[in-house]
Design a protein around this motif. Structure first.
Motif, PDB file in Angstrom:
ATOM      1  N   GLY A  74       8.047 113.145  46.787  1.00 47.91           N
ATOM      2  CA  GLY A  74       8.347 113.028  45.480  1.00 47.91           C
ATOM      3  C   GLY A  74       8.241 111.563  45.069  1.00 47.91           C
ATOM      4  N   LEU A  75       7.957 110.547  46.094  1.00 49.88           N
ATOM      5  CA  LEU A  75       7.661 109.127  45.783  1.00 49.88           C
ATOM      6  C   LEU A  75       6.464 108.605  45.652  1.00 49.88           C
ATOM      7  CD1 LEU A  75      10.915 107.378  47.644  1.00 49.88           C
ATOM      8  CD2 LEU A  75      10.846 108.478  45.499  1.00 49.88           C
ATOM      9  N   GLY A  76       6.191 107.893  44.565  1.00 51.91           N
ATOM     10  CA  GLY A  76       4.812 107.337  44.293  1.00 51.91           C
ATOM     11  C   GLY A  76       4.466 106.020  45.264  1.00 51.91           C
ATOM     12  N   VAL A  77       3.473 105.525  45.236  1.00 52.08           N
ATOM     13  CA  VAL A  77       3.129 104.371  46.084  1.00 52.08           C
ATOM     14  C   VAL A  77       3.815 103.094  45.706  1.00 52.08           C
ATOM     15  CG1 VAL A  77       1.281 102.712  46.317  1.00 52.08           C
ATOM     16  CG2 VAL A  77       0.619 105.162  46.587  1.00 52.08           C
ATOM     17  N   GLU A  78       3.936 102.854  44.313  1.00 50.10           N
ATOM     18  CA  GLU A  78       5.128 101.892  43.781  1.00 50.10           C
ATOM     19  C   GLU A  78       6.428 101.795  44.466  1.00 50.10           C
ATOM     20  OE1 GLU A  78       2.906 103.923  41.845  1.00 50.10           O
ATOM     21  OE2 GLU A  78       1.576 102.501  41.756  1.00 50.10           O
ATOM     22  N   ALA A  79       6.939 103.182  44.248  1.00 55.80           N
ATOM     23  CA  ALA A  79       8.527 103.262  44.666  1.00 55.80           C
ATOM     24  C   ALA A  79       8.540 103.086  46.064  1.00 55.80           C
ATOM     25  CB  ALA A  79       8.685 104.831  44.426  1.00 55.80           C
ATOM     26  N   LEU A  80       7.713 103.442  47.043  1.00 54.66           N
ATOM     27  CA  LEU A  80       7.388 103.115  48.371  1.00 54.66           C
ATOM     28  C   LEU A  80       7.507 101.693  48.536  1.00 54.66           C
ATOM     29  CD1 LEU A  80       5.253 105.793  49.384  1.00 54.66           C
ATOM     30  CD2 LEU A  80       7.491 105.916  49.939  1.00 54.66           C
ATOM     31  N   ARG A  81       6.524 100.850  47.916  1.00 57.75           N
ATOM     32  CA  ARG A  81       6.544  99.646  48.350  1.00 57.75           C
ATOM     33  C   ARG A  81       7.650  98.638  47.808  1.00 57.75           C
ATOM     34  NH1 ARG A  81       0.015  99.500  46.675  1.00 57.75           N
ATOM     35  NH2 ARG A  81      -0.782  99.869  48.574  1.00 57.75           N
ATOM     36  N   SER A  82       8.186  99.287  46.824  1.00 57.33           N
ATOM     37  CA  SER A  82       9.456  98.388  46.076  1.00 57.33           C
ATOM     38  C   SER A  82      10.665  98.725  47.061  1.00 57.33           C
ATOM     39  CB  SER A  82       9.760  99.305  44.858  1.00 57.33           C
ATOM     40  OG  SER A  82      10.914  98.561  44.281  1.00 57.33           O
ATOM     41  N   LEU A  83      10.763  99.714  47.755  1.00 52.00           N
ATOM     42  CA  LEU A  83      11.677 100.128  48.835  1.00 52.00           C
ATOM     43  C   LEU A  83      11.418  99.109  50.056  1.00 52.00           C
ATOM     44  CD1 LEU A  83      12.209 103.619  48.781  1.00 52.00           C
ATOM     45  CD2 LEU A  83      13.830 102.157  48.051  1.00 52.00           C
ATOM     46  N   ALA A  84      10.284  98.918  50.290  1.00 55.03           N
ATOM     47  CA  ALA A  84       9.810  98.334  51.306  1.00 55.03           C
ATOM     48  C   ALA A  84      10.111  96.772  51.210  1.00 55.03           C
ATOM     49  CB  ALA A  84       8.357  98.404  51.747  1.00 55.03           C
ATOM     50  N   ASP A  85       9.664  96.107  49.934  1.00 49.56           N
ATOM     51  CA  ASP A  85       9.815  94.739  49.497  1.00 49.56           C
ATOM     52  C   ASP A  85      11.576  94.530  49.754  1.00 49.56           C
ATOM     53  OD1 ASP A  85       7.582  94.384  48.922  1.00 49.56           O
ATOM     54  OD2 ASP A  85       7.752  94.717  46.984  1.00 49.56           O
ATOM     55  N   ALA A  86      12.565  95.604  49.189  1.00 51.95           N
ATOM     56  CA  ALA A  86      13.992  95.365  49.231  1.00 51.95           C
ATOM     57  C   ALA A  86      14.426  95.279  50.584  1.00 51.95           C
ATOM     58  CB  ALA A  86      14.566  96.605  48.482  1.00 51.95           C
ATOM     59  N   LEU A  87      13.766  96.131  51.454  1.00 51.07           N
ATOM     60  CA  LEU A  87      14.442  96.112  52.828  1.00 51.07           C
ATOM     61  C   LEU A  87      13.819  94.754  53.631  1.00 51.07           C
ATOM     62  CD1 LEU A  87      13.178  99.868  53.761  1.00 51.07           C
ATOM     63  CD2 LEU A  87      15.640  98.967  53.898  1.00 51.07           C
ATOM     64  N   GLU A  88      12.760  94.407  53.506  1.00 53.92           N
ATOM     65  CA  GLU A  88      12.190  93.175  54.076  1.00 53.92           C
ATOM     66  C   GLU A  88      12.946  91.988  53.532  1.00 53.92           C
ATOM     67  OE1 GLU A  88       7.618  94.331  55.051  1.00 53.92           O
ATOM     68  OE2 GLU A  88       8.150  93.470  53.102  1.00 53.92           O
ATOM     69  N   SER A  89      13.435  91.575  52.205  1.00 51.74           N
ATOM     70  CA  SER A  89      14.108  90.671  51.538  1.00 51.74           C
ATOM     71  C   SER A  89      15.634  90.943  52.057  1.00 51.74           C
ATOM     72  CB  SER A  89      13.895  90.762  50.113  1.00 51.74           C
ATOM     73  OG  SER A  89      14.479  91.851  49.625  1.00 51.74           O
ATOM     74  N   GLY A  90      15.912  91.956  52.361  1.00 52.99           N
ATOM     75  CA  GLY A  90      17.340  92.013  52.546  1.00 52.99           C
ATOM     76  C   GLY A  90      18.282  92.549  51.461  1.00 52.99           C
ATOM     77  N   GLY A 101      15.617  99.429  62.736  1.00 53.23           N
ATOM     78  CA  GLY A 101      15.819  98.169  61.691  1.00 53.23           C
ATOM     79  C   GLY A 101      15.147  98.292  60.435  1.00 53.23           C
ATOM     80  N   PRO A 102      15.810  97.596  59.339  1.00 58.82           N
ATOM     81  CA  PRO A 102      14.940  97.579  57.919  1.00 58.82           C
ATOM     82  C   PRO A 102      13.687  97.143  58.113  1.00 58.82           C
ATOM     83  CG  PRO A 102      17.150  96.577  57.978  1.00 58.82           C
ATOM     84  CD  PRO A 102      17.018  96.691  59.507  1.00 58.82           C
ATOM     85  N   VAL A 103      13.396  95.974  58.954  1.00 57.22           N
ATOM     86  CA  VAL A 103      11.842  95.580  58.932  1.00 57.22           C
ATOM     87  C   VAL A 103      11.003  96.739  59.510  1.00 57.22           C
ATOM     88  CG1 VAL A 103      10.354  94.081  60.074  1.00 57.22           C
ATOM     89  CG2 VAL A 103      12.436  93.227  59.210  1.00 57.22           C
ATOM     90  N   GLN A 104      11.339  97.527  60.591  1.00 59.70           N
ATOM     91  CA  GLN A 104      10.553  98.653  61.064  1.00 59.70           C
ATOM     92  C   GLN A 104      10.585  99.738  60.212  1.00 59.70           C
ATOM     93  OE1 GLN A 104      13.028  97.157  62.636  1.00 59.70           O
ATOM     94  NE2 GLN A 104      12.290  96.206  64.482  1.00 59.70           N
ATOM     95  N   LEU A 105      11.711  99.961  59.320  1.00 55.82           N
ATOM     96  CA  LEU A 105      11.670 101.040  58.167  1.00 55.82           C
ATOM     97  C   LEU A 105      10.517 100.452  57.084  1.00 55.82           C
ATOM     98  CD1 LEU A 105      12.683 103.749  57.315  1.00 55.82           C
ATOM     99  CD2 LEU A 105      14.778 102.618  56.209  1.00 55.82           C
ATOM    100  N   ALA A 106      10.558  99.418  56.894  1.00 51.84           N
ATOM    101  CA  ALA A 106       9.686  98.817  55.830  1.00 51.84           C
ATOM    102  C   ALA A 106       8.457  98.830  56.092  1.00 51.84           C
ATOM    103  CB  ALA A 106      10.063  97.420  55.413  1.00 51.84           C
ATOM    104  N   TYR A 107       8.127  98.651  57.480  1.00 52.13           N
ATOM    105  CA  TYR A 107       6.785  98.716  57.981  1.00 52.13           C
ATOM    106  C   TYR A 107       6.210 100.401  57.740  1.00 52.13           C
ATOM    107  CZ  TYR A 107       2.784  98.927  61.168  1.00 52.13           C
ATOM    108  OH  TYR A 107       1.492  99.054  61.729  1.00 52.13           O
TER     109      TYR A 107
END
Length: 264
Positions: A7-23, A58-64
């Motif tokens: 149910g998540l769009g491209v923007e939400a997925l990338r927002s989550l990835a940004d948050a994971l990579e930044s800590g 880990g968060p980085v792998q999950l963000a990937y």
């Protein structure tokens, strides 16, 4: 994890990835922490799956992984229609649509440069605009402009200045949750004392970064976002998004729309 991500769009997925990579987002991925990026219902569902699926990751792998899912979904969008149905109301088995509250939050969270918002009614704004306010406070370069209807009760004889000041005060004190204020504009015809020239600003839409446009029947209220039956379309087309923005720009340049004083 695929069910929660569906149910998540491209923007939400990338927002989550940004948050994971930044800590900013870290294990144990509680629903509360995910609500900074997703509506409550989506956050609860994703939290449950992340706590199981992300063990040993880990968060980085999950963000990937999230970025891969986003890229694949974006490729799918490019090869098919650029229009998605967006819906509010009772959940229907077999229905294929995006949820209004989810789409609005994604657009507000993912914008990087500009956001245009137009609406007729605004209530529970602190909830509805939370993602945009947070994004603006985190990104000084992000500029938001909002176009709202400022009504006059036929029995109200106060001046236009008094009514616009009251609207500005209510918006600042009750509807806007952030530190940085957006520019707010209105159609002065809505304040006419005579029914002949009176008109209202009834458009309801969002344009993010001049690239994605959301046109909807839903007002910016909790009921419209979550409970009412509302229909809309999400259009991923820079040409359409820029054409929609240009309508408001033209009205601004001509003086047909005015900026609301007291919101700076």
């Amino acid at each position: 994890m695929s069910q929660a991500l569906a149910g998540l769009g491209v923007e939400a997925l990338r927002s989550l990835a940004d948050a994971l990579e930044s800590g900013r987002l870290a294990p144990p991925y509680s629903a509360l922490s995910l609500q900074h990026y997703l509506p409550a219902a989506a956050a609860a569902s994703l939290s449950a799956e992340l706590q199981v699926s992300a063990r040993g990751t880990g968060p980085v792998q999950l963000a990937y992984t999230l970025r891969l899912v986003a890229a694949e979904r974006e490729r799918s969008f490019r090869s098919t229609d650029h229009v998605e149905l967006v819906w509010s109301g009772p959940e229907l088995t077999g229905a294929v649509s995006r949820d209004t509250a989810v789409v609005v939050r994604e657009l507000f969270s993912s914008a990087r440069q500009t956001v245009l918002v137009a609406g007729y009614a605004v209530y529970q704004g602190r909830q509805v605009f939370a993602a945009l306010a947070e994004n603006m406070d985190a990104r000084p370069e992000l500029r938001a402009r909002m176009f709202f209807n400022v009504p006059r009760d036929p029995r109200d004889d106060r001046s236009d200045a008094e009514l616009t000041r009251e609207f500005a005060d209510r918006f600042r004190e009750r509807e806007w949750p952030g530190r940085r204020l957006p520019g707010v504009f209105y159609d002065p015809r809505s304040l006419s004392r005579e029914p002949g020239p009176r008109a209202c600003l009834h458009a309801k839409c969002i344009v993010a970064d001049s690239a994605i446009a959301f046109v909807t029947s839903a007002n910016f209220t909790e009921a419209a976002q979550d409970r009412n039956i509302e229909a809309g379309v999400l259009v991923r087309s820079p040409a359409f998004a820029q054409a929609l923005s240009a309508q408001f720009e033209t009205l601004l340049r001509s003086g047909a729309l005015r900026q609301l004083a007291g919101l700076s």
